[in-house]
Design a protein around this motif. Structure first.
Motif, PDB file in Angstrom:
ATOM      1  N   ASP A  68      17.437 -57.544   5.510  1.00 25.82           N
ATOM      2  CA  ASP A  68      18.062 -56.235   5.306  1.00 25.82           C
ATOM      3  C   ASP A  68      17.463 -55.469   4.120  1.00 25.82           C
ATOM      4  O   ASP A  68      17.827 -54.325   3.874  1.00 25.82           O
ATOM      5  CB  ASP A  68      19.571 -56.399   5.064  1.00 25.82           C
ATOM      6  CG  ASP A  68      20.291 -56.998   6.256  1.00 25.82           C
ATOM      7  OD1 ASP A  68      20.056 -56.518   7.383  1.00 25.82           O
ATOM      8  OD2 ASP A  68      21.085 -57.944   6.050  1.00 25.82           O
ATOM      9  N   VAL A  69      16.575 -56.113   3.378  1.00 21.68           N
ATOM     10  CA  VAL A  69      16.012 -55.485   2.176  1.00 21.68           C
ATOM     11  C   VAL A  69      15.072 -54.351   2.570  1.00 21.68           C
ATOM     12  O   VAL A  69      14.209 -54.507   3.430  1.00 21.68           O
ATOM     13  CB  VAL A  69      15.283 -56.532   1.303  1.00 21.68           C
ATOM     14  CG1 VAL A  69      14.509 -55.876   0.164  1.00 21.68           C
ATOM     15  CG2 VAL A  69      16.300 -57.528   0.750  1.00 21.68           C
ATOM     16  N   VAL A  70      15.273 -53.207   1.920  1.00 24.62           N
ATOM     17  CA  VAL A  70      14.441 -52.029   2.191  1.00 24.62           C
ATOM     18  C   VAL A  70      13.542 -51.677   1.011  1.00 24.62           C
ATOM     19  O   VAL A  70      12.576 -50.923   1.167  1.00 24.62           O
ATOM     20  CB  VAL A  70      15.295 -50.801   2.582  1.00 24.62           C
ATOM     21  CG1 VAL A  70      16.022 -51.051   3.900  1.00 24.62           C
ATOM     22  CG2 VAL A  70      16.274 -50.419   1.483  1.00 24.62           C
ATOM     23  N   ARG A  71      13.831 -52.230  -0.175  1.00 25.17           N
ATOM     24  CA  ARG A  71      13.025 -51.896  -1.349  1.00 25.17           C
ATOM     25  C   ARG A  71      13.092 -53.038  -2.347  1.00 25.17           C
ATOM     26  O   ARG A  71      14.150 -53.626  -2.565  1.00 25.17           O
ATOM     27  CB  ARG A  71      13.571 -50.637  -2.000  1.00 25.17           C
ATOM     28  CG  ARG A  71      12.840 -50.201  -3.232  1.00 25.17           C
ATOM     29  CD  ARG A  71      13.385 -48.852  -3.704  1.00 25.17           C
ATOM     30  NE  ARG A  71      12.622 -48.339  -4.816  1.00 25.17           N
ATOM     31  CZ  ARG A  71      13.037 -48.368  -6.082  1.00 25.17           C
ATOM     32  NH1 ARG A  71      14.202 -48.887  -6.393  1.00 25.17           N
ATOM     33  NH2 ARG A  71      12.284 -47.874  -7.030  1.00 25.17           N
ATOM     34  N   THR A  72      11.941 -53.350  -2.950  1.00 23.24           N
ATOM     35  CA  THR A  72      11.893 -54.315  -4.045  1.00 23.24           C
ATOM     36  C   THR A  72      11.184 -53.681  -5.231  1.00 23.24           C
ATOM     37  O   THR A  72      10.277 -52.861  -5.065  1.00 23.24           O
ATOM     38  CB  THR A  72      11.146 -55.614  -3.662  1.00 23.24           C
ATOM     39  OG1 THR A  72       9.768 -55.326  -3.455  1.00 23.24           O
ATOM     40  CG2 THR A  72      11.728 -56.258  -2.415  1.00 23.24           C
ATOM     41  N   VAL A  73      11.610 -54.083  -6.418  1.00 20.16           N
ATOM     42  CA  VAL A  73      10.913 -53.708  -7.649  1.00 20.16           C
ATOM     43  C   VAL A  73      10.689 -55.006  -8.411  1.00 20.16           C
ATOM     44  O   VAL A  73      11.636 -55.751  -8.670  1.00 20.16           O
ATOM     45  CB  VAL A  73      11.713 -52.714  -8.508  1.00 20.16           C
ATOM     46  CG1 VAL A  73      10.943 -52.377  -9.785  1.00 20.16           C
ATOM     47  CG2 VAL A  73      12.024 -51.442  -7.721  1.00 20.16           C
ATOM     48  N   THR A  74       9.442 -55.268  -8.744  1.00 19.61           N
ATOM     49  CA  THR A  74       9.080 -56.505  -9.427  1.00 19.61           C
ATOM     50  C   THR A  74       8.457 -56.171 -10.773  1.00 19.61           C
ATOM     51  O   THR A  74       7.583 -55.307 -10.866  1.00 19.61           O
ATOM     52  CB  THR A  74       8.086 -57.318  -8.583  1.00 19.61           C
ATOM     53  OG1 THR A  74       8.671 -57.584  -7.304  1.00 19.61           O
ATOM     54  CG2 THR A  74       7.725 -58.629  -9.258  1.00 19.61           C
ATOM     55  N   TYR A  75       8.917 -56.870 -11.794  1.00 20.98           N
ATOM     56  CA  TYR A  75       8.400 -56.715 -13.149  1.00 20.98           C
ATOM     57  C   TYR A  75       7.688 -58.014 -13.514  1.00 20.98           C
ATOM     58  O   TYR A  75       8.250 -59.095 -13.332  1.00 20.98           O
ATOM     59  CB  TYR A  75       9.544 -56.460 -14.130  1.00 20.98           C
ATOM     60  CG  TYR A  75      10.411 -55.296 -13.733  1.00 20.98           C
ATOM     61  CD1 TYR A  75      10.078 -53.999 -14.102  1.00 20.98           C
ATOM     62  CD2 TYR A  75      11.555 -55.500 -12.957  1.00 20.98           C
ATOM     63  CE1 TYR A  75      10.869 -52.923 -13.720  1.00 20.98           C
ATOM     64  CE2 TYR A  75      12.352 -54.426 -12.572  1.00 20.98           C
ATOM     65  CZ  TYR A  75      12.005 -53.145 -12.958  1.00 20.98           C
ATOM     66  OH  TYR A  75      12.787 -52.087 -12.566  1.00 20.98           O
ATOM     67  N   VAL A  76       6.471 -57.912 -14.013  1.00 22.74           N
ATOM     68  CA  VAL A  76       5.719 -59.083 -14.464  1.00 22.74           C
ATOM     69  C   VAL A  76       5.292 -58.847 -15.912  1.00 22.74           C
ATOM     70  O   VAL A  76       5.055 -57.708 -16.319  1.00 22.74           O
ATOM     71  CB  VAL A  76       4.476 -59.364 -13.586  1.00 22.74           C
ATOM     72  CG1 VAL A  76       4.886 -59.741 -12.168  1.00 22.74           C
ATOM     73  CG2 VAL A  76       3.518 -58.193 -13.576  1.00 22.74           C
ATOM     74  N   THR A  77       5.201 -59.928 -16.657  1.00 23.88           N
ATOM     75  CA  THR A  77       4.750 -59.793 -18.045  1.00 23.88           C
ATOM     76  C   THR A  77       3.234 -59.885 -18.159  1.00 23.88           C
ATOM     77  O   THR A  77       2.684 -59.616 -19.224  1.00 23.88           O
ATOM     78  CB  THR A  77       5.404 -60.861 -18.946  1.00 23.88           C
ATOM     79  OG1 THR A  77       5.104 -62.155 -18.436  1.00 23.88           O
ATOM     80  CG2 THR A  77       6.912 -60.651 -19.020  1.00 23.88           C
ATOM     81  N   ASP A  78       2.570 -60.262 -17.070  1.00 21.04           N
ATOM     82  CA  ASP A  78       1.109 -60.320 -17.050  1.00 21.04           C
ATOM     83  C   ASP A  78       0.631 -59.893 -15.664  1.00 21.04           C
ATOM     84  O   ASP A  78       0.847 -60.598 -14.681  1.00 21.04           O
ATOM     85  CB  ASP A  78       0.630 -61.743 -17.358  1.00 21.04           C
ATOM     86  CG  ASP A  78      -0.877 -61.846 -17.548  1.00 21.04           C
ATOM     87  OD1 ASP A  78      -1.626 -60.948 -17.065  1.00 21.04           O
ATOM     88  OD2 ASP A  78      -1.329 -62.827 -18.166  1.00 21.04           O
ATOM     89  N   ILE A  79      -0.005 -58.754 -15.597  1.00 18.07           N
ATOM     90  CA  ILE A  79      -0.438 -58.191 -14.318  1.00 18.07           C
ATOM     91  C   ILE A  79      -1.412 -59.124 -13.584  1.00 18.07           C
ATOM     92  O   ILE A  79      -1.533 -59.051 -12.359  1.00 18.07           O
ATOM     93  CB  ILE A  79      -1.035 -56.775 -14.511  1.00 18.07           C
ATOM     94  CG1 ILE A  79      -0.989 -55.970 -13.210  1.00 18.07           C
ATOM     95  CG2 ILE A  79      -2.442 -56.841 -15.087  1.00 18.07           C
ATOM     96  CD1 ILE A  79       0.378 -55.559 -12.788  1.00 18.07           C
ATOM     97  N   ARG A  80      -2.029 -60.042 -14.321  1.00 20.14           N
ATOM     98  CA  ARG A  80      -2.936 -61.000 -13.676  1.00 20.14           C
ATOM     99  C   ARG A  80      -2.184 -61.977 -12.780  1.00 20.14           C
ATOM    100  O   ARG A  80      -2.797 -62.692 -11.980  1.00 20.14           O
ATOM    101  CB  ARG A  80      -3.755 -61.749 -14.732  1.00 20.14           C
ATOM    102  CG  ARG A  80      -4.746 -60.831 -15.465  1.00 20.14           C
ATOM    103  CD  ARG A  80      -5.401 -61.533 -16.595  1.00 20.14           C
ATOM    104  NE  ARG A  80      -4.376 -61.831 -17.605  1.00 20.14           N
ATOM    105  CZ  ARG A  80      -4.622 -62.301 -18.826  1.00 20.14           C
ATOM    106  NH1 ARG A  80      -5.862 -62.559 -19.201  1.00 20.14           N
ATOM    107  NH2 ARG A  80      -3.642 -62.523 -19.672  1.00 20.14           N
ATOM    108  N   ASP A  81      -0.857 -62.000 -12.866  1.00 19.71           N
ATOM    109  CA  ASP A  81      -0.033 -62.855 -11.998  1.00 19.71           C
ATOM    110  C   ASP A  81       0.309 -62.182 -10.670  1.00 19.71           C
ATOM    111  O   ASP A  81       1.044 -62.757  -9.861  1.00 19.71           O
ATOM    112  CB  ASP A  81       1.268 -63.240 -12.712  1.00 19.71           C
ATOM    113  CG  ASP A  81       1.062 -64.292 -13.786  1.00 19.71           C
ATOM    114  OD1 ASP A  81       0.092 -65.070 -13.679  1.00 19.71           O
ATOM    115  OD2 ASP A  81       1.874 -64.334 -14.728  1.00 19.71           O
TER     116      ASP A  81
END
Length: 125
Positions: A68-81
């Motif tokens: 049912d998920v229509v949107r996710t927002v992901t935060y990372v402390t290192d973009i290399r991940d």
């Protein structure tokens, strides 16, 4: 419409004063979620997968599912991940393909956190 609130027992819910998930009608919002327990010591993939497990359980409490998920927002402390986190995201959502955003941030609430994920869902009647 009725506002339903759901907790997950996360360490910051009581301190910060928020709900893990809120449902109003067909809409479900799940707060930013991070890894728990031993998964906190894992790499970005392990942390993302565990955070998605927290999200999945919270959605279930609210009568929703990952599908049912229509949107996710992901935060990372290192973009290399990005690749590791993307692999966990893809494994969780498969062909759902929600709208998604990933951004790098300088820090999260616990210095061991590498990833935090929030989602919005819409439950068909």
């Amino acid at each position: 419409m009725t506002r339903e609130r759901f907790g997950s027992g996360g360490p910051f819910e009581e301190m910060y004063g928020y709900s893990r998930a809120v449902r109003i009608g067909p809409h479900v919002w799940v707060a930013g979620s991070c890894a728990r327990d031993e998964a906190i010591e894992g790499d970005a993939y392990a942390q993302a997968a565990d955070a998605l497990g927290v999200i999945e359980r919270s959605l279930a409490q609210a009568g929703a599912a990952l599908s049912d998920v229509v949107r996710t927002v992901t935060y990372v402390t290192d973009i290399r991940d990005t690749e590791k986190v993307a692999a966990a995201h893809r494994a969780a959502f498969g062909d759902v393909l929600p709208a998604a955003t990933l951004v790098e941030v300088s820090a999260l609430a616990d210095p061991r956190y590498l990833v935090e994920i929030q989602v919005d869902a819409y439950v068909e009647a």
